[in-house]
Design an enzyme around this catalytic site. Structure first.
Site, mmCIF file in Angstrom:
data_model
loop_
_atom_site.group_PDB
_atom_site.id
_atom_site.type_symbol
_atom_site.label_atom_id
_atom_site.label_comp_id
_atom_site.label_asym_id
_atom_site.label_seq_id
_atom_site.Cartn_x
_atom_site.Cartn_y
_atom_site.Cartn_z
ATOM 1 N N ASP A 187 -4.705 -6.106 -8.392
ATOM 2 C CA ASP A 187 -5.144 -5.194 -7.022
ATOM 3 C C ASP A 187 -5.353 -3.404 -7.043
ATOM 4 O O ASP A 187 -4.554 -3.593 -8.752
ATOM 5 C CB ASP A 187 -3.405 -5.453 -5.900
ATOM 6 C CG ASP A 187 -4.060 -5.228 -4.583
ATOM 7 O OD1 ASP A 187 -5.696 -4.551 -4.469
ATOM 8 O OD2 ASP A 187 -3.595 -5.521 -3.578
ATOM 9 N N HIS A 193 0.862 -1.147 0.507
ATOM 10 C CA HIS A 193 0.572 -0.095 -0.139
ATOM 11 C C HIS A 193 1.281 1.279 0.198
ATOM 12 O O HIS A 193 0.230 2.259 -0.336
ATOM 13 C CB HIS A 193 -1.242 -0.047 1.436
ATOM 14 C CG HIS A 193 -2.191 -0.934 1.005
ATOM 15 N ND1 HIS A 193 -1.802 -2.115 1.644
ATOM 16 C CD2 HIS A 193 -3.717 -0.693 0.746
ATOM 17 C CE1 HIS A 193 -3.089 -2.956 1.738
ATOM 18 N NE2 HIS A 193 -3.647 -2.533 0.937
#
Length: 602
Positions: free
Chosen positions: A325, A252
Site C-alpha cells: 500500500d 492513512h
C-alpha cells in the site's frame, strides 16, 4: 534489440509478433516497440535479467505518480518531489516499473486525455535504454473509491454487489470497468477489496468491502478477479493483506492493530485471499496494519517478513506480485523512517513499493542495501521476474500504446451504462417502512432533498423531478451547522416529503462534526412530516436514529445509485437488496439491530 525486449518475446514463447502497437497522434512509438522479433529460450530470458543494471532493476520495483494531466507539462510540485518538472522526466530519471493515476493530483480530466497521457508516459518509458513499458494502474474500486468519474461507467461499489448476492453481476461490472481502463492505457486496477468488514466502526473500509461474511466476500472477489483478468485482460489486485476489515483506526493517519487470534484470522480474513489466489490473482496489496497473531514484532504487515514471505508466500502459496500500500501513509512511516521503510518492505517480500514519499532517499536506500549485501541481488531478480511476467501476461510489453480515438466506442457506452443501472437497481435495501410510506404514489408532490452531498442531493432531485415531483435541494454537508439544520427543518415543514441523505453519520469519533448529521435527522423527524432517511454510504447509520420510520441503504452515492433509489421510492422496482452486514445496536457492536440478510420488499 535490447535484452529485455528479447526477454519479453521469449516469455510469450512462439511465433512472430507483428506490428501490434497502433500509431497514435500523441507520439510515434519507437521502431523497436513496433517490430519485435521471435525468440523463445529460457536462457535468453535469464540473460536479459542479468544484463540489466542494478539501478534499472530497482527502478522497476517502484510505482510512482506525478502531478498534472500531461506527461510533458512542467509542474513545480514534481520538481519539489523528484527534482525534475515533468512526468516524462520522472520516468526517464527512475525507470519505474509502475505508475498510478489520481484524480486528486490533477491527473484525470477525461478518458481521452488519460489515453493520451498514458501514451506519453509509455513513449517516455520505451525511449529509455530498457525499452520497457510501464504498468499503469489506478484505484477504480467503484462505489466510493473511484479515480475516473463519468463518462466512464460507474457502479454501486462492493457492498452494493454484496447486497445483491449476484456474483455474475459482480463479474460483469469488473469486466466493463477493466475494459474501460484498458482503453485508457491502464493495465492494472488496485481492486477488488478482499477485506471482510466485521467492524461497523471501521473508518477506512466500510462499504469498500463486499460483506462481513467471509464466504460472500470470497465469492465476490473471485467473480471480480475473473472479470478483470479473464474478461478485460488487465491485472487485478486483492487488498489489503492480511485483512483490514476489523479496525477502528485509519491507516492513512495511524497504525491500526487487529487483534484477531490465528484461528479468527483463518476463518474471517484469510478465506477471501485464499480464494483470490486460487482464482489466479495477479497481484496482492499489503496492509499497513499490525496483526500480533501473525507477527508479534509490532511491525506493520507491509514490513513483516513473517507475514509476506512466511504466510502469504509460504502458507498460502502466492506466486504473483506483492505490491505495498502507499508508503506515503502515516501508518508505515512512523516506526523506521522513510529510507528504512522501502528497504524493509523489500526484505519482507514486497516486489513493488507504491508511492514512496521521498523517492530519491528511498531509491538510494534500496540501492545501498544491495551494494552492502543487506539485500541480495538475487532477491531483487526474484521481484523483477514477477514484475516482468505480469507485464507480459497483460500484453503491455507488446501493446503499450492505445488509440484515443477508440475511447468513445469503449468507455461509457449506452450499453455499459444500461447494464450498470440494471445491476445497481438490484442493490437498494429497504430496512424500515413502518408507516408503509413506500412506495410513493404517482401523485404530484413537493419533495425536499437534504443532507450530505452536493452532487448526490442534486442527482436524486433530478431523478425525482423526472418523475413529476417538485423538488427543493438543501445540501447540508457532512457536518451541518446549526443554521443549515434550521434551514432544512424550515424547508421540510413547507414540503410534503423530505428525503434526507446521510453519509457515515455513525462516526461519533468526531462528535463535534459528524454527530451533527444525527441531529439533522432527529430534528427533521420532530417536524412530524413524512421523512425518508437514506444512508448513501455505510448502512450502519440507522443505529443512531432508529426512531426513523423509513430507512434505506444504497451503499454508494453516485448518480447511478440515486437513480436506482428514485425507482424504489416510486415503486418502479421493488427493493431486492439484502443487508450484507449486521447493523449493530449503537454502542453494542456484538448485538445486531438488523441482521445480515435482512431486507424488506413489497
Amino acid at each position: 534489440m535490447s535484452a529485455l525486449r528479447r526477454f519479453a518475446i521469449a516469455s510469450l514463447a512462439t511465433a512472430t509478433v507483428g506490428a501490434l502497437v497502433p500509431a497514435v497522434a500523441v507520439s510515434a512509438p519507437p521502431p523497436e516497440a513496433r517490430k519485435p522479433q521471435p525468440i523463445s529460450t529460457l536462457q535468453q530470458a535469464t540473460q536479459a535479467i542479468k544484463g540489466m543494471s542494478l539501478e534499472d532493476k530497482i527502478g522497476q520495483m517502484f510505482v510512482l505518480f506525478a502531478y498534472g494531466p500531461d506527461a510533458n507539462q512542467p509542474d513545480a510540485r514534481n520538481t519539489a518531489l523528484y527534482g525534475v518538472a515533468t512526468p516524462a522526466e520522472v520516468v526517464a530519471k527512475y525507470h519505474p516499473g509502475g505508475w498510478i493515476y489520481f484524480n486528486a493530483r490533477d491527473n484525470v480530466q477525461n478518458p481521452t486525455q488519460l489515453a493520451t497521457y498514458s501514451n506519453q508516459l509509455q513513449t517516455a518509458a520505451v525511449k529509455q535504454g530498457l525499452h520497457l513499458p510501464l504498468t499503469i494502474a489506478t484505484d477504480q474500486e467503484q462505489g466510493v473509491v473511484v479515480r475516473i468519474g463519468p463518462p466512464a461507467t460507474q457502479f454501486g461499489g462492493n457492498m452494493a454487489h454484496g447486497a445483491t448476492r449476484n456474483t455474475a453481476d459482480a463479474r460483469t461490472a469488473a469486466g466493463i470497468t477493466g475494459r474501460e481502463l484498458k482503453a485508457m492505457g491502464i493495465r492494472e486496477d488496485y481492486a477488488p477489496v478482499a477485506d471482510v468488514n466485521v467492524n461497523a466502526l471501521n473508518p477506512v473500509i466500510g462499504v469498500r468491502s463486499f460483506s462481513s461474511d467471509p464466504k460472500l466476500v470470497s465469492d465476490m472477489v473471485v467473480a471480480q478477479v475473473q472479470g478483470y483478468q479473464n474478461d478485460a485482460g488487465i491485472a487485478a489486485t486483492a487488498k489489503h493483506f492480511p485483512g483490514h476489515g476489523d479496525t477502528v483506526d485509519d491507516s492513512h493517519t495511524a497504525l491500526p492493530t487487529i487483534n484477531h487470534t490465528r484461528e479468527q484470522w483463518e476463518t474471517i480474513d484469510a478465506p477471501s485471499f485464499k480464494a483470490a489466489i486460487k482464482a489466479g490473482i495477479d497481484s496482492i496489496m499489503t496492509a499497513h496494519i499490525v496483526v500480533p497473531s501473525l507477527d508479534p514484532s509490532g511491525d506493520p504487515a507491509t514490513l513483516s517478513k513473517p507475514i509476506l514471505t512466511g504466510v502469504l508466500r509460504g502458507e498460502l502459496g502466492f506466486k504473483g506480485l506483492i505490491v505495498t500500500d502507499a508508503l506515503e501513509m502515516a501508518a508505515v512511516r512512523a516506526k523506521y523512517g522513510d529510507a528504512e521503510v522501502a528497504v524493509r518492505a523489500i526484505e519482507a517480500g514486497a516486489d513493488q513499493v507504491l508511492l514512496p514519499p521521498a523517492p530519491d532517499v528511498q531509491f538510494k536506500a534500496v540501492l545501498d542495501a544491495v551494494k552492502s549485501g543487506r539485500i541480495s541481488e538475487r532477491r531483487i531478480d526474484e521481484s523483477l521476474l514477477r514484475i516482468l511476467l505480469m507485464k507480459i501476461k497483460n500484453g503491455v510489453l507488446f501493446q503499450p500504446f492505445v488509440d484515443p480515438a477508440k475511447i468513445a466506442t469503449t468507455v461509457g457506452t449506452p450499453a455499459s451504462l444500461a447494464t450498470a443501472q440494471k445491476i445497481v437497481d438490484k442493490s437498494i435495501t429497504l430496512v424500515k417502512n413502518n408507516n408503509s410510506t413506500l412506495p410513493l404514489s404517482k401523485t404530484p408532490r413537493n419533495i425536499l432533498v437534504t443532507g450530505w452531498g452536493v452532487s448526490t442531493t442534486q442527482s436524486l432531485a433530478n431523478s425525482l423531478t423526472a418523475r413529476g415531483a417538485t423538488t427543493t435541494v438543501a445540501q447540508t454537508g457532512a457536518a451541518p451547522t446549526d443554521a443549515a439544520i434550521a434551514d432544512a427543518v424550515t424547508k421540510a415543514q413547507a414540503n410534503d416529503v423530505t428525503v434526507v441523505l446521510t453519509q457515515k453519520a455513525w462516526d461519533t469519533k468526531v462528535t463535534d462534526k459528524l454527530a451533527k448529521q444525527q441531529k439533522l435527522v432527529k430534528d427533521l423527524l420532530a417536524t412530524g412530516k413524512t421523512v425518508i432517511v437514506v444512508a448513501v454510504r455505510d448502512p450502519y447509520d440507522i443505529a443512531y436514529f432508529d426512531d426513523a420510520p423509513t430507512y434505506l441503504a444504497t451503499y454508494g452515492y453516485a448518480a447511478v445509485s440515486m437513480e436506482s433509489l428514485a425507482k424504489v421510492l416510486y415503486g418502479e422496482i421493488a427493493p431486492t437488496g439484502k443487508l450484507p452486514v449486521d447493523i449493530p445496536v449503537a454502542g453494542q457492536p456484538q448485538t445486531p439491530l438488523y441482521p445480515f440478510g435482512y431486507g424488506l420488499s413489497w
